[in-house]
Design a protein around this motif. Structure first.
Motif, PDB file in Angstrom:
ATOM      1  N   LEU A  68       0.860  -1.175   0.000  1.00 45.29           N
ATOM      2  CA  LEU A  68       0.000   0.000   0.000  1.00 45.29           C
ATOM      3  C   LEU A  68       0.901   1.231   0.000  1.00 45.29           C
ATOM      4  O   LEU A  68       1.646   1.457   0.949  1.00 45.29           O
ATOM      5  N   GLY A  69       0.849   2.022  -1.068  1.00 45.86           N
ATOM      6  CA  GLY A  69       1.671   3.218  -1.178  1.00 45.86           C
ATOM      7  C   GLY A  69       0.930   4.422  -0.628  1.00 45.86           C
ATOM      8  O   GLY A  69      -0.223   4.681  -0.989  1.00 45.86           O
ATOM      9  N   THR A  70       1.574   5.192   0.244  1.00 43.24           N
ATOM     10  CA  THR A  70       0.914   6.275   0.968  1.00 43.24           C
ATOM     11  C   THR A  70       1.755   7.546   0.950  1.00 43.24           C
ATOM     12  O   THR A  70       2.876   7.563   0.423  1.00 43.24           O
ATOM     13  N   GLU A  71       1.218   8.585   1.579  1.00 37.14           N
ATOM     14  CA  GLU A  71       2.058   9.724   1.962  1.00 37.14           C
ATOM     15  C   GLU A  71       2.875   9.305   3.177  1.00 37.14           C
ATOM     16  O   GLU A  71       2.666   8.220   3.740  1.00 37.14           O
ATOM     17  N   VAL A 108       2.481  -1.325  -9.994  1.00 35.72           N
ATOM     18  CA  VAL A 108       3.328  -0.138  -9.861  1.00 35.72           C
ATOM     19  C   VAL A 108       3.436   0.293  -8.412  1.00 35.72           C
ATOM     20  O   VAL A 108       2.517   0.115  -7.608  1.00 35.72           O
ATOM     21  N   SER A 109       4.589   0.875  -8.088  1.00 35.03           N
ATOM     22  CA  SER A 109       4.874   1.381  -6.758  1.00 35.03           C
ATOM     23  C   SER A 109       5.472   2.783  -6.896  1.00 35.03           C
ATOM     24  O   SER A 109       5.706   3.266  -8.013  1.00 35.03           O
ATOM     25  N   GLN A 110       5.725   3.417  -5.755  1.00 37.43           N
ATOM     26  CA  GLN A 110       6.311   4.750  -5.755  1.00 37.43           C
ATOM     27  C   GLN A 110       7.826   4.663  -5.599  1.00 37.43           C
ATOM     28  O   GLN A 110       8.311   3.931  -4.736  1.00 37.43           O
ATOM     29  N   GLY A 111       8.541   5.412  -6.395  1.00 36.22           N
ATOM     30  CA  GLY A 111       9.981   5.495  -6.221  1.00 36.22           C
ATOM     31  C   GLY A 111      10.336   6.519  -5.161  1.00 36.22           C
ATOM     32  O   GLY A 111       9.473   7.064  -4.470  1.00 36.22           O
ATOM     33  N   HIS A 127      13.944   9.398  -7.581  1.00 35.11           N
ATOM     34  CA  HIS A 127      13.210   8.669  -8.623  1.00 35.11           C
ATOM     35  C   HIS A 127      11.745   9.060  -8.540  1.00 35.11           C
ATOM     36  O   HIS A 127      10.891   8.283  -8.099  1.00 35.11           O
ATOM     37  N   ARG A 128      11.451  10.260  -8.950  1.00 35.35           N
ATOM     38  CA  ARG A 128      10.083  10.744  -8.868  1.00 35.35           C
ATOM     39  C   ARG A 128       9.172   9.967  -9.816  1.00 35.35           C
ATOM     40  O   ARG A 128       9.565   9.591 -10.906  1.00 35.35           O
ATOM     41  N   GLY A 129       7.947   9.760  -9.348  1.00 29.72           N
ATOM     42  CA  GLY A 129       6.992   9.030 -10.175  1.00 29.72           C
ATOM     43  C   GLY A 129       6.899   7.571  -9.783  1.00 29.72           C
ATOM     44  O   GLY A 129       7.344   7.159  -8.713  1.00 29.72           O
ATOM     45  N   LEU A 130       6.313   6.788 -10.667  1.00 27.55           N
ATOM     46  CA  LEU A 130       6.005   5.396 -10.363  1.00 27.55           C
ATOM     47  C   LEU A 130       7.068   4.449 -10.897  1.00 27.55           C
ATOM     48  O   LEU A 130       7.803   4.768 -11.826  1.00 27.55           O
TER      49      LEU A 130
END
Length: 686
Positions: free
Chosen positions: A9-12, A184-187, A192-195
Motif C-alpha cells: 500500500l503506497g501512501t504519503e 506499480v509502486s512509488q519510487g 526517482h520521482r513518479g512510479l
C-alpha cells in the motif's frame, strides 16, 4: 499452484513512531486472514518504509481446496408430522440449503436420526479473496485518528496512492481504500520521482532499490548501524544504539546516508545530557561520544538523499542544530543565577494533585519520609531529607521546562553549582530510578531513601483519595512505582517494611486522605505487583502465590521466601510434601480450633504416629532456628526429611479417632506440622 506474493500500500509519509507497529499489525491481520481461509504458505514477513506498508508471502497457494460442507438439520422426529409431511422447521432448513426436504440425506447418532445436507463448496481464488483480506487487515490497524483527503469518503492514517499486488509476475485483482491493484509502486520522492513498475514479487525489493527505496525496514536499519559504526571509527568515537531513536530514524528515510556535522566547543560547557536530549529528541541526530562517555563536538545524522554535494547537507544541519544548542546554553547559564533552594516557593504554584496539594507540599512530605527511611537503613538522615526537599525544584528551571526528560539530571548539576553535598546532588539525579524495566537503580543509600520516599508518597496519596489503577489506565504510574520499589528493596538488600512506610507516609498527609484503608490497600497492591515482577523473571505463578499467602510486607523477605520455595520445589520429596500439606490444611479447616495443645506423647499408640512425632521433635528446633534467622531455604530443605513419616502417618493412622483425647492429640500433631510448613509459604498450593 504456489508462488511468492507481494502486497504493498503506497501512501504519503506515515508517522515514524508508529510505522513499525503498523507494519507488524498489518502482517498479523493479513496472516490471520490467510489461515482463516486455509490458504497454505511457507512464510510471511512485513516490509515498511516512510511511504509504504508491504508484505511478502513465500510459497502462497493461489486457490482454496474444494470442500464438502455438512449442514445438519432438525431431528427426523421433528422434521415430519404424523402424516409423514415435512414440518415448517424442515422446509425452512431445506430452503436455506437450496434443496427439497426429499433430497436431504440422513445421519444416525446415538442420540437419534437427523436430516443432513452435504454441499460441495468450490475453493475461491486469491483474486476473489484478496479484497476482503485487505479490508479486514487494514481495519484492525492501530490508527487512533484516521484522516480523509480530497472529496473522497475514504479514511486511512495518511492519503493512499498505489496498491501493488503481485502473485509471481501477475497482478492479483483487488480493490481497497478506493484503489485498484496494479504492478506499480512509488519510487524515491527526490531520486526517482513518479512510479516504478515491478516485474514480479521476487524482484520487488531489488527493483525498488534501483529506484532508491530500501523497502525492507530491517535491512535499512542494519545499513544505518553499519554506516554509524564506520563513522565512529573515522571520528574516533563510540556509537551506542538507542533503539527507539534508531527505529524512528529508520522510519523517516527510504535511502539512508549517514553524515557528520560539528558544533562549537563552547557548547560543551553545558551539561551534556541537555545537548544530547535536544540532538536526539528535537533533531533525530546521533550524538558522538569519546571512549570515556564524554560528548564530542560532533553529531551524526541520517539523510534521505545521496547528495552530489554532501557538504551543503552537512552545513544545513549544522545551521539547524546551532540555535538549539544556543538555547540550551542560555537557559543553563540563566538557571545557575538562582539556587535550587530559592525555587522552593515557586513550587507552591504547581499542583501535584488537586486533593493532595502542591509540589511544595509533596517535596516537604518526601523530605520527611526520606529521613524516616534513611534512619531504617543506616543512611545519612540529613542528606536524605535535604535531597527530598530539593527533589522537585529543578522542575522550575528553564532547561527542564524546555527539555522535560532530563528532570533530576539537571537537579544534580544545579545542586553542585549551589555548593550542595555531592551525596545530595546524586540523590536528586537518581530519585526517579528505575524509570523503566531493566533501568539502573539508585546507587547510594540516601538516593534509595529519596527514590522510595517519592514512590511511596505517590502510592499512599493516590490510593488515599481512592483513585485506583483500572485496566490500562494508570495516570500516576502506580504500577511502575510499585515495581521500582520492589526492585530497589530486593536488589539493594534493604530490609524495609512497606506497611510501616505506608503508615508513616499516611500521617504526613494530615487530613487530605479520605480512604481509611489506604495502608492496607497499598500493601495489597504491592503484593499484587510481586506476581508481575517475578513472572517476568520466569518463576511459576504457583510458587509466587505460595509466598503471597503469607503476606510478607518486606520485599527482601518475600524474595528470600520465594527463593526457598523455588529450591524446595526442585526436591524429589516436594510433590508428596505439598500434597500432604494440602491434606493437613483440609483436615484442620474442618476443625473449629485455630490453636492446639502440645502433643501428649502418652496418647500415642500407633507406630506411624510415634515415628512422625519423633521425627518432628528431632528437626523442629533446627527448622525454627533457620526460619527465625531468615534462612528459609535451609529450613524448608530440612522439612523434606518428614516426607516418609508423613506418608506413613496418613496411610496407617485414623486422624478422627473415636476417642476424643486421641483425636485431639492427632489434630495437635497436624497443627504442629502445619506450623512448620506454613512458616515460609503455603506449600500446599504447589
Amino acid at each position: 499452484m504456489r508462488e511468492n506474493f507481494v502486497i504493498e500500500l503506497g501512501t504519503e509519509e506515515l508517522p515514524p513512531k508508529a510505522l513499525k507497529k503498523l507494519a507488524v499489525s498489518f502482517k498479523d491481520g493479513f496472516e490471520a486472514q490467510l489461515k482463516g481461509a486455509e490458504l497454505a504458505f511457507e512464510q510471511i514477513e512485513w516490509l515498511a518504509a516512510p511511504r509504504r506498508l508491504a508484505l511478502k508471502v513465500t510459497g502462497l497457494e493461489f486457490q482454496q481446496a474444494d470442500k464438502v460442507v455438512e449442514k445438519r438439520g432438525p431431528a427426523v422426529a421433528a422434521a415430519f408430522d404424523d402424516q409423514g409431511q415435512p414440518t415448517k422447521a424442515a422446509m425452512g432448513w431445506a430452503r436455506g440449503c437450496g434443496i427439497d426436504v426429499a433430497d436431504a440425506d440422513r445421519i444416525k447418532t446415538d442420540k437419534g436420526e437427523w436430516l443432513l445436507h452435504k454441499a460441495n463448496v468450490p475453493g475461491k481464488s486469491l483474486d476473489e479473496l484478496l479484497s476482503g483480506f485487505l479490508s479486514a487487515a487494514l481495519k484492525q490497524l492501530p490508527i487512533p485518528k484516521p484522516m480523509r483527503w480530497g472529496a473522497s469518503d475514504v479514511e486511512f492514517i495518511r492519503p493512499v496512492h498505489t496498491l501493488l499486488a503481485l502473485y509471481g509476475d501477475r497482478v492479483v485483482n483487488a480493490e481497497v481504500l478506493g484503489l485498484t491493484s496494479s504492478n506499480v509502486s512509488q519510487g524515491h520522492r527526490f531520486h526517482h520521482r513518479g512510479l516504478v513498475t515491478i516485474s514480479s514479487a521476487d524482484n520487488y525489493v531489488k527493483e525498488l532499490e534501483a529506484a532508491y527505496v530500501m523497502a525492507d525496514f530491517t535491512a535499512r536499519q542494519e545499513s544505518i548501524k553499519t554506516q554509524m559504526v564506520q563513522i565512529c571509527e573515522q571520528e574516533n568515537a563510540t556509537f551506542t544504539a538507542d533503539q527507539d531513536l534508531l527505529d524512528e530514524v529508520t522510519a523517516l528515510v527510504e535511502w539512508p546516508v549517514a553524515l557528520v556535522g560539528t558544533f562549537e566547543d563552547k557548547f560543551l560547557d553545558v551539561p551534556q545530557e541537555a545537548l544530547i536530549y535536544t540532538m536526539k529528541d528535537d533533531q533525530k541526530y546521533f550524538p558522538l561520544l569519546d571512549n570515556t562517555g564524554n560528548l564530542l563536538p560532533k553529531f551524526a545524522f541520517i539523510s534521505n538523499i545521496e547528495s552530489k554535494d554532501p557538504q551543503q547537507v552537512i552545513e544545513g544541519n549544522e545551521k539547524v542544530i546551532r540555535p538549539r544548542l544556543a538555547d540550551a546554553e542560555f537557559f543553563y547559564n540563566t538557571d545557575k543565577k538562582q539556587t535550587l533552594e530559592s525555587r522552593l516557593t515557586s513550587l507552591e504554584s504547581v499542583l501535584f494533585q488537586k486533593q493532595l496539594g502542591t509540589l511544595k507540599e509533596k517535596s516537604e512530605r518526601i523530605s520527611e519520609l526520606a529521613g524516616f527511611i534513611a534512619s531504617k537503613i543506616s543512611a545519612n538522615t540529613e542528606y536524605a531529607k535535604r535531597a527530598g526537599l530539593l527533589s522537585k525544584t529543578d522542575l522550575m528551571t528553564e532547561v527542564v521546562m524546555e527539555f522535560t526528560d532530563i528532570q533530576g539530571v539537571m537537579g544534580k548539576y544545579y545542586a553542585l553549582n549551589d555548593g550542595e553535598s555531592p551525596v545530595v546532588a546524586d540523590a536528586l539525579y537518581q530519585q526517579y530510578m528505575p524509570r523503566f524495566a531493566g533501568d539502573t537503580l539508585p546507587e547510594s543509600l540516601e538516593a534509595c531513601a529519596v527514590a522510595l520516599a517519592d514512590k511511596f508518597d505517590t502510592l499512599v496519596g493516590i490510593f488515599g483519595i481512592g483513585q485506583f489503577p483500572k485496566g490500562d489506565k494508570d495516570p500516576f504510574a502506580l504500577r511502575r512505582a510499585a515495581i521500582g520499589t520492589i526492585r530497589i528493596m530486593v536488589e539493594k538488600e534493604l530490609d524495609l517494611d512497606f506497611a510501616e512506610i505506608a503508615d508513616f507516609a499516611k500521617t504526613l498527609f494530615g487530613n487530605k486522605l479520605t480512604n481509611e484503608n489506604v495502608s492496607k490497600d497499598v500493601v495489597d497492591f504491592m503484593l499484587g505487583r510481586f506476581e508481575a515482577h517475578y513472572r517476568d523473571h520466569g518463576i511459576a505463578v504457583e510458587l509466587i502465590r505460595a509466598v503471597e499467602v503469607k503476606r510478607p510486607t518486606s520485599a527482601l523477605d518475600f524474595e528470600r521466601r520465594l527463593s526457598a520455595v523455588v529450591e524446595f520445589s526442585k526436591l524429589t520429596e516436594a510433590s508428596a510434601l505439598a500434597a500432604a500439606n494440602k491434606r493437613v490444611n483440609n483436615i484442620l479447616s474442618k476443625n473449629e480450633q485455630t490453636s492446639f495443645a502440645a502433643v501428649n506423647e502418652q496418647l500415642l499408640n500407633e507406630a506411624a504416629e510415634i515415628e512422625l512425632v519423633k521425627q518432628i521433635n528431632a528437626i523442629a528446633g533446627l527448622v525454627e532456628a533457620e526460619f527465625n534467622d531468615g534462612n528459609y531455604t535451609n529450613g524448608l530443605t530440612k522439612l523434606a526429611a518428614l516426607q516418609q513419616p508423613i506418608d506413613n502417618f496418613f496411610e496407617n493412622v485414623m486422624v478422627n479417632a473415636e476417642d476424643e483425647a486421641v483425636r485431639e492429640n492427632r489434630y495437635a500433631i497436624l497443627g504442629q506440622l502445619q506450623g512448620l510448613f506454613m512458616h515460609t509459604a503455603d506449600i500446599s498450593v504447589l
